[in-house]
Design an enzyme around this catalytic site. Structure first.
Site, PDB file in Angstrom:
ATOM      1  N   GLY A 120      37.722  36.199  53.698  1.00  0.00           N
ATOM      2  CA  GLY A 120      39.130  35.962  53.933  1.00  0.00           C
ATOM      3  C   GLY A 120      39.963  36.760  52.950  1.00  0.00           C
ATOM      4  N   ARG A 152      55.300  35.664  54.896  1.00  0.00           N
ATOM      5  CA  ARG A 152      55.449  34.880  53.666  1.00  0.00           C
ATOM      6  C   ARG A 152      56.895  34.450  53.441  1.00  0.00           C
ATOM      7  NH1 ARG A 152      51.624  38.742  50.392  1.00  0.00           N
ATOM      8  NH2 ARG A 152      49.769  38.187  51.571  1.00  0.00           N
ATOM      9  N   GLU A 190      47.737  33.157  54.752  1.00  0.00           N
ATOM     10  CA  GLU A 190      48.628  34.219  54.270  1.00  0.00           C
ATOM     11  C   GLU A 190      48.419  34.512  52.788  1.00  0.00           C
ATOM     12  OE1 GLU A 190      50.368  36.189  56.180  1.00  0.00           O
ATOM     13  OE2 GLU A 190      49.683  35.007  57.887  1.00  0.00           O
TER      14      GLU A 190
HETATM   15  C1  FAD Z   1      45.279  26.577  58.739  1.00  0.00           C
HETATM   16  C2  FAD Z   1      44.748  27.965  58.637  1.00  0.00           C
HETATM   17  C3  FAD Z   1      45.100  28.927  59.593  1.00  0.00           C
HETATM   18  C4  FAD Z   1      44.598  30.221  59.531  1.00  0.00           C
HETATM   19  N1  FAD Z   1      44.937  31.137  60.509  1.00  0.00           N
HETATM   20  C5  FAD Z   1      44.387  32.387  60.478  1.00  0.00           C
HETATM   21  C6  FAD Z   1      44.650  33.345  61.526  1.00  0.00           C
HETATM   22  O1  FAD Z   1      45.398  33.052  62.454  1.00  0.00           O
HETATM   23  N2  FAD Z   1      44.070  34.564  61.486  1.00  0.00           N
HETATM   24  C7  FAD Z   1      43.232  34.901  60.462  1.00  0.00           C
HETATM   25  O2  FAD Z   1      42.716  36.016  60.469  1.00  0.00           O
HETATM   26  N3  FAD Z   1      42.948  34.031  59.451  1.00  0.00           N
HETATM   27  C8  FAD Z   1      43.504  32.783  59.438  1.00  0.00           C
HETATM   28  N4  FAD Z   1      43.206  31.882  58.425  1.00  0.00           N
HETATM   29  C9  FAD Z   1      42.301  32.258  57.337  1.00  0.00           C
HETATM   30  C10 FAD Z   1      43.030  32.501  56.020  1.00  0.00           C
HETATM   31  O3  FAD Z   1      43.762  33.684  56.106  1.00  0.00           O
HETATM   32  C11 FAD Z   1      42.020  32.520  54.862  1.00  0.00           C
HETATM   33  O4  FAD Z   1      41.421  31.267  54.794  1.00  0.00           O
HETATM   34  C12 FAD Z   1      42.704  32.849  53.553  1.00  0.00           C
HETATM   35  O5  FAD Z   1      43.069  34.194  53.541  1.00  0.00           O
HETATM   36  C13 FAD Z   1      41.834  32.530  52.321  1.00  0.00           C
HETATM   37  O6  FAD Z   1      40.675  33.262  52.370  1.00  0.00           O
HETATM   38  P1  FAD Z   1      39.238  32.564  52.252  1.00  0.00           P
HETATM   39  O7  FAD Z   1      39.215  31.422  53.167  1.00  0.00           O
HETATM   40  O8  FAD Z   1      38.254  33.648  52.391  1.00  0.00           O
HETATM   41  O9  FAD Z   1      39.185  32.007  50.772  1.00  0.00           O
HETATM   42  P2  FAD Z   1      38.279  32.585  49.606  1.00  0.00           P
HETATM   43  O10 FAD Z   1      38.761  33.925  49.246  1.00  0.00           O
HETATM   44  O11 FAD Z   1      36.868  32.412  49.930  1.00  0.00           O
HETATM   45  O12 FAD Z   1      38.701  31.592  48.433  1.00  0.00           O
HETATM   46  C14 FAD Z   1      37.826  30.638  47.883  1.00  0.00           C
HETATM   47  C15 FAD Z   1      38.082  30.532  46.390  1.00  0.00           C
HETATM   48  O13 FAD Z   1      37.755  31.773  45.759  1.00  0.00           O
HETATM   49  C16 FAD Z   1      38.804  32.185  44.937  1.00  0.00           C
HETATM   50  N5  FAD Z   1      38.887  33.655  44.931  1.00  0.00           N
HETATM   51  C17 FAD Z   1      38.678  34.505  45.964  1.00  0.00           C
HETATM   52  N6  FAD Z   1      38.893  35.765  45.536  1.00  0.00           N
HETATM   53  C18 FAD Z   1      39.244  35.707  44.237  1.00  0.00           C
HETATM   54  C19 FAD Z   1      39.590  36.687  43.242  1.00  0.00           C
HETATM   55  N7  FAD Z   1      39.611  37.970  43.547  1.00  0.00           N
HETATM   56  N8  FAD Z   1      39.901  36.268  42.005  1.00  0.00           N
HETATM   57  C20 FAD Z   1      39.882  34.964  41.701  1.00  0.00           C
HETATM   58  N9  FAD Z   1      39.561  34.007  42.598  1.00  0.00           N
HETATM   59  C21 FAD Z   1      39.243  34.375  43.844  1.00  0.00           C
HETATM   60  C22 FAD Z   1      40.052  31.582  45.522  1.00  0.00           C
HETATM   61  O14 FAD Z   1      41.034  31.417  44.538  1.00  0.00           O
HETATM   62  C23 FAD Z   1      39.530  30.246  46.043  1.00  0.00           C
HETATM   63  O15 FAD Z   1      39.587  29.309  45.005  1.00  0.00           O
HETATM   64  C24 FAD Z   1      43.728  30.575  58.480  1.00  0.00           C
HETATM   65  C25 FAD Z   1      43.384  29.621  57.509  1.00  0.00           C
HETATM   66  C26 FAD Z   1      43.878  28.334  57.578  1.00  0.00           C
HETATM   67  C27 FAD Z   1      43.485  27.310  56.544  1.00  0.00           C
END
Ligand code: FAD
Ligand code: FAD
Lengths: 657, 657
Positions: free
Chosen positions: A146, A284, A424
């Site tokens: 993500g 945003r 986002e």
């Molecule tokens: C309700 C909802 C709707 C959504 N709708 C869409 C959509 O329509 N289309 C779409 O494509 N996506 C969608 N998403 C996905 C969303 O964009 C991602 O969940 C979001 O970008 C966070 O990424 P992740 O889940 O990979 O979190 P991760 O990056 O896996 O985060 C997990 C943890 O790791 C930490 N972390 C990650 N990278 C770093 C770093 N570089 N430095 C320090 N800490 C870090 C974070 O702080 C967090 O604590 C949706 C998500 C939700 C919850």
């Protein structure tokens, strides 16, 4: 109306209409709010035969789909180009907080087509997308990725022989996951995939991908698609998963406004790497406005309820008081109300900045302010979504048991709003981006070459002695701002120094990681300083003096509450003396006192209708108890006096006992 | 298993089994956890043909009712008298967090019979209640009253002519509201009502009230009863409402162990007003233990997931890191893990205190320690429920998008746990009770007549200079405790002085209200000091030195994190110097570093099975992605490729477009 709430409305020192005009930037928007409400209320399509809380997920999706289609078929009264105000208001009035399958179509799919297609592609897709002949979503996130988009695993490999891209999911973690409306509704998606051509990986690019047969709606061969299951909130949205099995699309389904792949597979890079930025910044910015309304709604509910709820006595024998009279209750409510306005006004400001920057880009390809806008919108997004989420829960808890019922609407407001902490851009990741921006400035300041836009200007100023904050009634705005800026500046440079000193003993990136907790704190404080300045500045524009006085107190309450919460940082180096710190605390209590009789009218200033609020507890008329009973009686479990569980389980148990 | 998680398990410096023994106070309980798990897993009655997340509310209630009856029919392997450990574990393993219709029967109805009935009444009701020939609940809260029980509005008017009580709901706000299992399941309730006899109101008393016909289960004439509708969580519990229309019960249905009404209506007062206290204190004590497990579960999920989730690089080109490697992530996880143990150990301590106090009361009618126990349990309840709720959300957010899915279990853990902030005494109301206790002590200390039990002893000590906290590795426990006690003591007396000074200018109760925000802060700090002391004391009892070292670091992290969070209070009067404050911060980072390789094993120390956890994200084997996909595919929306919404709404929309 409930006499307690009527009494409260009369006790305010300002004229409600004038305050509402201030809150909504003049009469026009206020009038439009009412017109849109009247429009929705006069359309039978938007009625709910069954209260939405009583529907199961399939029924929720049915309702939301029915309503969002109706919504789009009845746009004559709505200015849909006003996506900051009219469009979201209209959506909230018609559907509510569980969303629907068109959210991503309008929020991301259409804008992507508009911003990423070349002329010919626009010709082909914009019409069908705009007229809803196709329904699209934005498929970026995968099971495994993500935040770190550069490592997305879905591949789009160019096959020059057939002039096609082969879209593929090489392993399970590459399955697309989360896109709104993807599960059961969308038949198209803008898909982000690693572009491979001529044996090279060119990084993530966007592709227009048909997903379902347009007549049968069945997934096309090579496509596996479905719903990702129930979530904390927004359950009327069918967020989905998507798996490709060597699925082929024509070459021209790559969105080619900036980068291109020629028929022979030659890759042409985009002229400017940041041009895809726009949609993200826009979304945003919209979120700020939306989040402010969610906190505002929660504050309206809790304040109104606190005016009609009587519980316990202060002076024995004098009768039960409205819980709004408890100092602890005021402390639970009023700083949150202040926050909701601080965030709303930040939403206005970021909208203005966004429109300004996009104009500059469009007219003169001037992208100078883009990093600034990016940092500001990311920072505000991260700070505001988290404070809104916390605030909603505080407000919910302040309503005691009834806040736990879905009748209160708090559970829906919370689960809807808190999603914003993650999508986002995950908040910590966002804060670290802001910190990067701040550390760059700190470096420039230290090396004497800063090029600062307004919001960061203060970082280059030199320090100036002790805190200036004084008694709330007399304290000048400039003194409050001075103190916030001085403290933030100190935090920025102290983080910068720590970072530099760590860089002496470890790799640069490791030093960054080692400092990252401080860096997040610094980023938060920078954003809060902006929020305080912006709130105070907005109040100065208020033309009605009675409204201005009360809003000014609210703005100061916001600032003083922040100082009190960040106590340690202000006290460092004796900047804020202990006497001052204690005075800030006492002043907060005085401000609560002074705002107590304004509370309900201030809540009313949000001009949120009962239909938008969807809360039994927060109804304008304050007649809470009969409405709660009526709502409960309509609950599906009460359709029959005896549930099947009696015959199946309880009766045998009783007989055995 | 996922290799990343296996690697983590190997990196711990302690032996898991030994640590688990420490956490569970020896081998016995650990063995019992496993035996109970085996028992549940071997019983087909407890299988779930459909995953509970996919059920609608009616189906949830059906499942929970089926299972709770089965649970009570299969008790042979469970020590049900161990209501601190075995009974709740058994319930979590069989049913989970949405609860069931028997919760109140066992949690409140049975204990009420045991504690409030005279011999003859015991004879009559204990048997049927214990054997589940009747199903009861505890009906106290009304629509209009929860915290202020003295103003409950339901009346029980004695009619000497017929020797009956007439139970009545005089107005809508008097409707009983919230009692668990009341809506559709219970056929009896212990009802709290204002006792009127011979024209006088004798205040709230308890009555045994039949609600439904025992053969048809229909509500009896004069009774209106139903479910209060969907809630934030615990939706398999049919919390209900109840309205009486001059409903008559025999005189002997008043619970008469302490107060009585004679046939002619003469009222006999209870010998001691606090004797009803016991159940409340017990339930709050149980809650501490339960809340600790909820935070523990959330920490287990987030830590395990952070070990298998790889996202982003720290050093470019070295590959994506486990997110557990990010300092910000460690900061999101490890202080919460530390808290979960702090709360667990507080749960053990309060259990011991509870058993001790009840023994004293039973053997020698000695109620001396009751106020102490009451204050302690109320304070712990208020502080812990709120910190648990916040912590769960922090942990959820640390899992990014997947934390928002119900597959993660976080939404269920949160909505279940956060209810605890409200029931069994609204948290602010609880904190103010603790503050009352503390102000009483402050007064006694000032007037030189303190009579202090152990937990409050420190309040009478005299101040002793500056903060003693030093580097985490070398700092003595006594120094940490000294600092917490000194700061809390100062806060107590400064609140006391402010209160006294305000009492000079306003009524006593108004002064109390004006001070109440400070009073809550003081109460919280008092409780936190207890938690720190208790955590450190518990660590000292650890016999395995490797486990002890790691737990000691965790306890210090807990303490240092509290100091850092309460920065302002520690820095007042220069008590904690700025150098010390900065060092505390740096030490926190060092402790995070030191605990990083222990994290997964520490999570494992909670010994929570996958069945109890019910989380796809937190599975022991770390194979998260395939499990997420499998879970999603089973979602009801995926039963068919095309939903009815296509034909009904989408297809017409496409055709028109
Ligand atoms: C309700 C909802 C709707 C959504 N709708 C869409 C959509 O329509 N289309 C779409 O494509 N996506 C969608 N998403 C996905 C969303 O964009 C991602 O969940 C979001 O970008 C966070 O990424 P992740 O889940 O990979 O979190 P991760 O990056 O896996 O985060 C997990 C943890 O790791 C930490 N972390 C990650 N990278 C770093 C770093 N570089 N430095 C320090 N800490 C870090 C974070 O702080 C967090 O604590 C949706 C998500 C939700 C919850
Ligand atoms: C999940 C759940 C399950 C429940 N189960 C049961 C059950 O089985 N049986 C049953 O009888 N009840 C039950 N209840 C009801 C519960 O006991 C009450 O909700 C709780 O006691 C709080 O009371 P209240 O709702 O009246 O809150 P209120 O007292 O109305 O609180 C509202 C606000 O007023 C403030 N306030 C109130 N009094 C004061 C004061 N003196 N000083 C300062 N501030 C004050 C509070 O701090 C709070 O902010 C349940 C509630 C929930 C949420």
């Amino acid at each position: 109306d409930n006499p307690d709430i009527t009494k409260e409305r009369k006790s305010a020192s300002f004229n409600l209409y004038k305050m509402q005009c201030f809150v909504y930037e003049g009469q026009y928007k206020l009038k439009r709010r009412q017109e849109i409400l009247d429009f929705v209320e006069s359309h039978k399509e938007f009625d709910d035969p069954v209260h939405p809380h009583f529907l199961n997920r399939e029924e929720q999706i049915d309702r939301a789909t029915r309503k969002c289609v109706a919504m789009m078929n009845n746009l004559e009264a709505i200015d849909v180009t006003d996506y900051f105000d009219e469009a979201p208001l209209y959506q909230f009035l018609t559907i509510g907080r569980e969303l629907h399958c068109l959210s991503l179509h309008y929020g991301m799919f259409l804008p992507t087509i508009q911003n990423q297609c070349d002329e010919e592609q626009l010709e082909e897709w914009l019409g069908p997308a705009a007229s809803k002949a196709i329904l699209g979503t934005f498929a970026q996130t995968e099971l495994g990725h993500g935040s770190n988009l550069s490592k997305l695993e879905t591949t789009a490999t160019y096959d020059a022989k057939t002039q096609e891209f082969v879209i593929h999911t090489p392993q399970m973690s590459a399955a697309k996951w989360w896109p709104g409306g993807l599960g059961k509704s969308a038949n198209y998606a803008a898909v982000m995939a690693q572009l491979h051509t001529n044996g090279e990986n060119k990084g993530p690019h966007l592709f227009m991908v048909p997903l379902r047969d347009t007549t049968t709606h069945l997934p096309l061969p090579g496509i596996t698609v479905g719903d990702i299951g129930p979530k904390f909130g927004i359950n009327a949205n069918d967020n989905g998963f998507l798996i490709f099995d060597n699925y082929r699309i024509p070459r021209r389904n790559m969105l080619m406004k900036y980068s291109k792949v020629e028929p022979d597979g030659t890759y042409i890079a985009p002229p400017h790497s940041k041009l895809g930025f726009g949609t993200m910044v826009l979304v945003r910015s919209l979120m700020i406005r939306d989040q402010a309304s969610q906190l505002g709604s929660a504050a309206v509910i809790a304040i109104r309820y606190s005016a009609v709820r009587r519980q316990g006595e202060i002076n024995e024998g004098e009768g039960e008081v409205q819980i709004l009279d408890y100092r602890t209750q005021q402390y639970r409510l009023l700083p949150q109300l202040a926050r909701s306005f601080a965030f709303l006004f930040a939403g206005y400001e970021i909208r203005a900045t966004y429109l300004h920057v996009t104009k500059l880009i469009r007219h003169s390809a001037n992208t100078e302010l883009l990093p600034e806008l990016h940092a500001l919108s990311s920072g505000l997004k991260a700070v505001i979504t988290w404070e809104v989420a916390q605030g909603i829960e505080q407000l919910r808890l302040s309503c005691g048991g009834h806040g736990y019922s879905r009748a209160s609407a708090f559970p829906d407001i919370y689960t809807y709003a808190v999603g914003g902490c993650t999508y986002e851009g995950e908040n910590i990741v966002m804060l670290l981006q802001v910190a990067r921006f701040l550390m760059k400035i700190a470096k420039e300041v230290r090396t004497g070459t800063p090029k600062l836009a307004e919001i960061a200007e203060y970082i280059a100023r030199t320090d100036s002695g002790a805190a200036r904050v004084s008694r709330w009634k007399t304290c000048a705005d400039e003194d409050i701002i001075h103190d916030f800026e001085a403290v933030t500046r100190k935090m920025i440079f102290s983080a910068f120094d720590r970072l530099k000193s760590l860089e002496g003993t470890m790799k640069k990136k490791e030093a960054w990681n080692a400092c990252s907790i401080d860096l997040c704190k610094v980023a938060r404080m920078h954003v809060k300083t902006y929020l305080v300045k912006n709130f105070l500045a907005r109040v100065r524009t208020c033309e009605d003096s009675a409204s201005k006085t009360v809003m000014h107190t609210l703005a100061k309450l916001y600032a003083f509450d922040l100082i009190s919460g960040a106590g340690g940082h202000f006290m460092k180096g004796g900047f804020l003396s202990e006497t001052q710190a204690n005075q800030v605390q006492v002043d907060i209590y005085e401000m609560l006192n002074s705002l107590r009789p304004e509370a309900v009218a201030l809540a009313d200033s949000w001009a949120i209708s009962d239909l938008e609020l969807r809360s039994v507890l927060g109804r304008r008329d304050g007649n809470v108890y009969p409405a709660l009973l009526e709502w409960a009686k309509a609950s599906p479990l009460n359709k029959s006096e005896v549930l099947p569980t009696f015959d199946k389980y309880l009766d045998p148990m009783f007989k055995e006992g």
